[in-house]
Write an enzyme that holds these catalytic residues in place. Structure first.
Site, mmCIF file in Angstrom:
data_model
loop_
_atom_site.group_PDB
_atom_site.id
_atom_site.type_symbol
_atom_site.label_atom_id
_atom_site.label_comp_id
_atom_site.label_asym_id
_atom_site.label_seq_id
_atom_site.Cartn_x
_atom_site.Cartn_y
_atom_site.Cartn_z
ATOM 1 N N LYS A 116 40.585 15.888 44.806
ATOM 2 C CA LYS A 116 39.208 16.384 44.793
ATOM 3 C C LYS A 116 38.777 16.794 43.392
ATOM 4 C CE LYS A 116 39.563 18.063 49.533
ATOM 5 N NZ LYS A 116 39.534 19.247 50.423
ATOM 6 N N LYS A 156 45.189 13.431 49.205
ATOM 7 C CA LYS A 156 43.791 13.447 48.766
ATOM 8 C C LYS A 156 43.653 14.075 47.383
ATOM 9 C CE LYS A 156 43.064 17.553 51.610
ATOM 10 N NZ LYS A 156 42.367 17.978 52.817
ATOM 11 N N CYS A 202 37.546 18.400 65.713
ATOM 12 C CA CYS A 202 38.597 18.323 64.692
ATOM 13 C C CYS A 202 39.972 18.384 65.338
ATOM 14 C CB CYS A 202 38.450 19.461 63.691
ATOM 15 S SG CYS A 202 39.762 19.443 62.468
ATOM 16 N N CYS A 236 39.209 23.595 54.954
ATOM 17 C CA CYS A 236 37.971 22.898 54.616
ATOM 18 C C CYS A 236 36.862 23.867 54.214
ATOM 19 C CB CYS A 236 37.484 22.054 55.791
ATOM 20 S SG CYS A 236 38.532 20.640 56.096
#
Lengths: 598, 565
Positions: B209, B207, B434, B477
């Site tokens: 960001k 990922k 999750c 997170c």
């Protein structure tokens, strides 16, 4: 006995059996049946490769089994390492992940090593939950012949360091197995403990497997009973091993998976057979009836040569939930209530059957009081009958167990709890307690030859015998295809045996599944809709000789399914509706369209 | 891991025909509420994760039912801005197909939980109807671009938001797979061959960001981004951006080769260079990132492996221009400012505190209904913040009373009475949905806060602003490594306690105790609060106090990092 009724036999064997048994006396027949039973047991144990030798020693006994339970892969790695080293040392060994290990094999194991981690503060790894749970339960067998060693893995920063390894180590000993050496408890620095443990495990395995000389040939054959020792009037007290609700949260029904032990009973059943259960009435209901009628439960009542207290009569020997016409008629007279008399007139037929579907005995007694004596009441009530449940297991897979799928009939009527006698009796049965049971054979609903395709149509608990069918055919390595059509209200909560069907699809023992969940979309969808959608395929299967089985609700499901089958045969077989009916009737005659509906 | 040493995910991406995989078949499979394992990985690129209700896992296993599979869908809302009409669409979607809650994430967007497979397509389609996509909200691509939600300075917010939108659009995957699978777009036969000019067929190693901050507010935690952009404004004019690279929060317990890292300020670029610069950083990461071990695939590891100067040189070679020396800037806080503020255009903004970002209708707390009522009358827009809070933005002064009345009626006015720690608490979702969670987080926060408040009360610290960050696992997170106090889950009821980050997102905390339970956590904090109350300097923050007083040494980066700034 005629050869024609031996349904599991291929047709070409029928004449051979007839010739074989022709003219034999009872002792010879008994010996023969015992011989064949022994052969069957041995083939089951030995798998498909079993020879025709009547009594070869099972190979499992000279083998090391390493079972591992692993979350992050450490236990797996160590188990495989041990497997490699044992194999290199010339030992017969197999390494099995816990969730791939069949607990039925435990009894046959002679040397078992378990390598298992503990997650967090005392949980088993995901792949081992079922095994750990099984071993901890009352279902775990005696393991007197087993020798074992355990290596636990864990993280000592948790208070319950290596809890699972320790638990299994203790439990195996409790079950009678012999601990070969102390359990290892490996911390995050695995090797410190695991290496010495592996060395020791290997050393012990060498000695154990070398020491065990080939076992003597098994020569005793299972003695067949000419008449089963246990039957309807003399039921076997079967301990309940498991009482598990199967419907998930949000379901409006309570369906139970029940496992009983038949150990020691000698009872045998075939897929498609039913288990008879003698229920008992709930004491609360008996009290309510006694109270309503102002009768003394301790009064002795003698009816037709039998004598019990009134309470015992009602609890053990009489129907108290099902309202019957004779009892209704008798009560109408006693109450002198004109409205009841009126319901018995031919014109009130529909009203009466509607009433029967809502009211139980107690409702009638309360709403329309009438005088009863203990004797007249017992004489008028219908004798309690055993309930028959389609068996949901194959004995070739579950051994001494028998499994049922039971829907607990449980609802509220005018603010009060109402229930079905037997389903409540079973649903509330505690694990460990026994229930009186017997086997009721259902030859009309047995499996065809292995190479035939089968279509199984079941709604709700009607899926039960099909679990037995698929288990049996997988175990036998039957070549025919298996197609299941299942329906129930909701996918999320009511997909009975979902994970087993998924597994069966994956491993090829179920070839096709069609599903109808009636309440998951705006339009109601039932099994017949699934059938109609697959009409062409279904007709092809039938036309090619497939057997079709229908199990479940007789009132609506079986009728709707039959209509769908007629429509399918008419459309895809280019027949008139009458011809399609006739064609299906022929299948019924030939035993290729069988129904087990209730 | 596959034969060529690449991680399995690389094979899945390469074989996916630009993110199509067998998603359509998986969605149609009636036997399971799940999708195939490979499709699971691809689904993330479409903005959704498969999850299951972990509270029910064990129960359902015994019931011979598969886990209670369900899907989380994450929206792509650059800068966290949405209109009242869009709000009402989300509200409708969660009440029809999801679990009747909206979750504001730490990346300024909505997450919807509890959507069943059969409802997934229509939920995503409904969002698109409201002009909100979900593409690339998860997956190995540039994720939702966050921007300062700054309610104080209107031009600064406008600027940050505009750049977030431009970056988001510029860096979006080009595949049409999303439109085919969720929006029934037909493939054009014989049309232009499809390609991903920036990402290529295997997308990024991991990922990516991006966040845009406007000093002095660091509400996006700009140093936690792979690419952090610090707007440099002089006399109301945007001069350009300092760029910080290699920030990232994730780590694994017990694996020292993984670590949280703050972004390194690399230099300064002018506004017209920004899109190309962002693209260049992504290209270097695409080509140099670790595709064998996903644990080491984020840009932070690429940079630490290459060395910052080598990374910079490679970036400049590709850009064809040099980065200018970074400009001076100063951050003074990374939390949100609650209550009403007036923008310089005379419009008003109300920042509400939303505990863990969860909007639901709880007993006596009809928050979801309240925001629906507000959305029905509101004339401005909504902004989510990276601290999981919500701004009712651009309210004309004539509407303030009306909004206030609704806020009070629906019990959304907690911000007026909150303790300092409650105003600065962030928690990730964790259990039960999750899949990574090792401990509770969002569900634990409401139990933990009163206990912490009781301790703070005892030491007269109730109103002291302290950053508390709760995480169910070390992946970060909730950006726990930037909490003055952080709890990182190890197992049910057990956490690592980390302390000592600063108040502006510029210093990582460090682990103080590992794997301890609540009693030990509270005892540890009680002692430190006691010292803080007595020994602190004026206006000294808790994290700063711990470092200055020597209770803790400041955290060091696990390897020596060259510093350019």
């Amino acid at each position: 006995m005629t050869a024609a009724s031996l349904l599991p036999l291929p047709e070409d064997k029928h004449p051979l059996v007839a010739r074989l048994v022709d003219g034999l006396e009872a002792p010879a027949l008994q010996w023969l049946s015992g011989y064949l039973a022994g052969l069957a047991t041995q083939r089951q144990a030995g798998g498909k490769n079993a020879t025709n030798e009547p009594a070869a020693a099972p190979e499992a006994q000279a083998r090391l089994t390493v079972v591992y339970g692993s979350q992050t892969g450490n236990a797996k790695r160590l188990a495989e390492d041990l497997g490699r080293r044992a194999s290199a040392a010339g030992l017969a060994v197999r390494v099995v992940r816990a969730d791939a290990y069949s607990t039925r094999e435990l009894k046959q194991e002679r040397l078992l090593y378990v390598v298992i981690s503990t997650q967090g503060d005392g949980d088993p790894p995901d792949d081992s939950r079922a095994l750990v749970e099984f071993l901890a339960s009352a279902r775990a067998p005696k393991l007197d012949a087993l020798r074992y060693g355990v290596l636990g893995l864990g993280d000592s920063s948790y208070p319950n360091f290596c809890a699972i390894g320790r638990q299994l180590d203790d439990r195996l000993a409790t079950l009678g197995a012999q601990r070969l050496f102390a359990a290892g408890e490996a911390d995050v620095d695995l090797e410190t403990v695991s290496q010495p443990w592996l060395d020791q495990a290997l050393q012990q395995a060498r000695e154990q497997l070398k020491a065990s000389a080939p076992l003597a040939k098994v020569t005793t054959l299972r003695t067949a009973r000419t008449t089963p020792a246990w039957h309807r009037d003399q039921p076997f007290q079967a301990p309940l091993l498991l009482n598990q609700r199967m419907t998930g949260r949000g379901s409006d029904r309570d369906v139970r998976h029940l496992e009983f032990s038949l150990e020691g009973s000698g009872l045998r059943y075939a897929p498609g057979d039913a288990l008879g259960v003698w229920p008992r009435q709930s004491p609360a209901l008996v009290d309510a009836v006694l109270h309503t009628l102002h009768l003394d439960g301790e009064a002795t009542v003698r009816v037709a040569e039998e004598e019990h207290s009134l309470r015992t009569w009602l609890a053990h020997h009489r129907e108290l939930t099902l309202l019957t016409r004779p009892f209704f008629t008798a009560h109408a007279e006693r109450s002198g209530d004109a409205s009841l008399q009126e319901l018995l007139l031919p014109a009130s037929r529909d009203a009466l059957s509607a009433l029967f579907s809502r009211w139980q005995v107690l409702d009638l007694l309360r709403k329309h009081p009438g005088e009863w004596t203990a004797e007249t009441l017992v004489a008028a009530l219908r004798p309690l009958a055993p309930r028959l449940y389609s068996i949901a297991s194959s004995q070739s897979v579950v051994g001494d167990e028998v499994h049922l799928t039971v829907s607990h009939v449980d609802y509220t009527f005018e603010g009060e709890a109402r229930w079905g006698t037997a389903s409540r009796y079973l649903a509330q049965h505690a694990e460990g307690e026994s229930a009186p049971v017997f086997i009721e054979a259902n030859e009309r609903f047995h499996l065809p030859a292995d190479d035939r395709d089968i279509v199984m149509i079941g709604a709700g608990t009607g899926v039960a015998p099909f679990r037995a069918f698929v288990q049996e055919r997988a175990e036998r390595g039957a070549g025919g295809r298996n197609w299941l059509v299942f329906g129930n209200p909701h996918f999320h909560s009511d997909f009975l045996y979902q994970t087993e069907w998924q597994q069966a699809l994956k491993n090829g023992s179920l070839h096709r599944i069609d599903l109808a969940f009636s309440r998951d979309q705006a339009e109601k969808r039932y099994v017949q809709h699934g059938l109609l959608e697959q009409g062409r395929r279904l007709y092809e299967w039938l036309d090619a000789g497939a057997h079709v089985y229908v199990c479940g609700d007789a009132n609506r499901m079986a009728k709707d399914v039959h209509k769908a089958l007629v429509a399918i045969v008419a459309e895809h077989g280019a027949r008139s509706t009458e011809d399609a009916e006739a064609w299906l009737n022929q299948l019924i005659q030939q035993g290729r369209y069988a129904r087990d509906v209730y | 891991m596959s034969d060529n040493g690449l991680s399995d995910l690389e094979r899945i991406k390469a074989d996916s025909r630009l993110l199509r995989g067998t998603l359509i078949e998986s969605l149609a499979d009636p036997v399971t509420g799940a999708i195939s394992e490979d499709d699971n990985k691809l689904l993330k690129f479409h903005g959704s994760y498969q999850q299951d209700d972990r509270d029910l896992r064990e129960e359902r296993r015994k019931q011979k039912l598969e886990p209670a599979y369900q899907f989380m869908v994450r929206a792509r809302l650059p800068g966290g801005v949405l209109s009242p009409a869009q709000w009402l669409s989300f509200d409708h979607i969660v009440r029809t197909w999801a679990n009747h809650t909206l979750r504001i994430t730490t990346r300024q967007t909505f997450q919807l939980h509890g959507i069943l497979k059969r409802d997934l397509k229509r939920s995503i389609a409904a969002m698109n109807e409201a002009l909100v996509s979900t593409i690339a909200a998860c997956g190995d691509v540039n994720r939702n671009v966050v921007a300062s939600a700054n309610p104080v300075a209107t031009p600064a917010h406008r600027l940050a938001y505009r750049w977030a939108e431009r970056l988001s659009e510029y860096l979006k995957p080009k595949t049409r797979a999303y439109h085919e699978i969720w929006l029934d777009e037909k493939r054009v036969a014989g049309g232009e061959p499809e390609s991903e000019p920036l990402y290529g067929p295997t997308y990024l190693p991991r990922k990516f960001k991006i966040g845009v901050a406007v000093p002095p507010t660091n509400d996006v935690d700009v140093f936690a981004q792979d690419l952090g952009l610090i707007a440099i404004i002089e006399n109301s004019e945007l001069l350009g951006f300092n760029i910080a690279v290699g920030g990232g929060m994730g780590a694994s317990h017990g694996d020292a080769s993984t670590y949280p890292r703050l972004g390194s300020v690399l230099g300064f670029v002018e506004p017209e260079q920004l899109l190309r610069t962002a693209e260049g950083v992504i290209e270097v990461q695409r080509d140099y990132g670790d595709r064998k071990e996903r644990k080491h695939a984020r840009l932070k590891y690429t940079i630490d492996r290459m060395g910052l100067s080598a990374f910079k040189a490679e970036l400049e070679r590709r850009l064809g221009f040099s980065l200018q020396p970074s400009r001076a800037y100063r951050f003074d806080h990374n939390g949100d400012r609650y209550g009403w503020t007036e923008g310089d255009d005379g419009r008003w903004h109300l920042t509400l505190q939303i505990e863990s970002g969860r909007l639901a209708d709880g007993p006596g707390q009809p928050h979801l209904s309240g925001l629906r009522a507000i959305a029905q009358v509101h004339q401005g827009d909504f902004r989510m913040t990276c601290n999981q809070n919500l701004i009712i933005a651009n309210v004309p002064s004539t509407q303030r009373d009306r909004i206030d009345a609704l806020v009070t009626e629906y019990k959304l006015d907690g911000y007026r009475r909150l303790s300092g720690i409650r105003r600065h608490a962030v928690a990730c979702v964790a259990l039960p949905t999750c899949g990574l969670a090792m401990a509770e987080s969002e569900r634990y926060l409401p139990q933990l806060l009163p206990r912490l408040e009781a301790l703070l009360d005892r030491h007269g610290l109730r109103d002291e602003p302290i950053l508390l960050r709760l995480s169910g696992c070390p992946n970060g997170c909730s950006r726990p490594y930037l909490g003055e106090i952080a709890l990182i889950g190890r197992a049910i009821g057990r956490y690592d306690l980390r302390l000592g980050a600063d108040f502006a997102g510029q210093r990582l905390n460090r682990v103080v105790r590992e794997n301890i339970d609540e009693a030990e956590i509270l005892a540890e904090l009680d002692a430190l609060f006691a010292r803080y109350a007595v020994e602190r300097h004026d206006d000294e923050r808790f994290g700063d106090f711990l470092v200055r007083s020597g209770v803790l040494a400041a955290a060091r980066h696990p390897i020596d990092v060259e510093v350019f700034a």
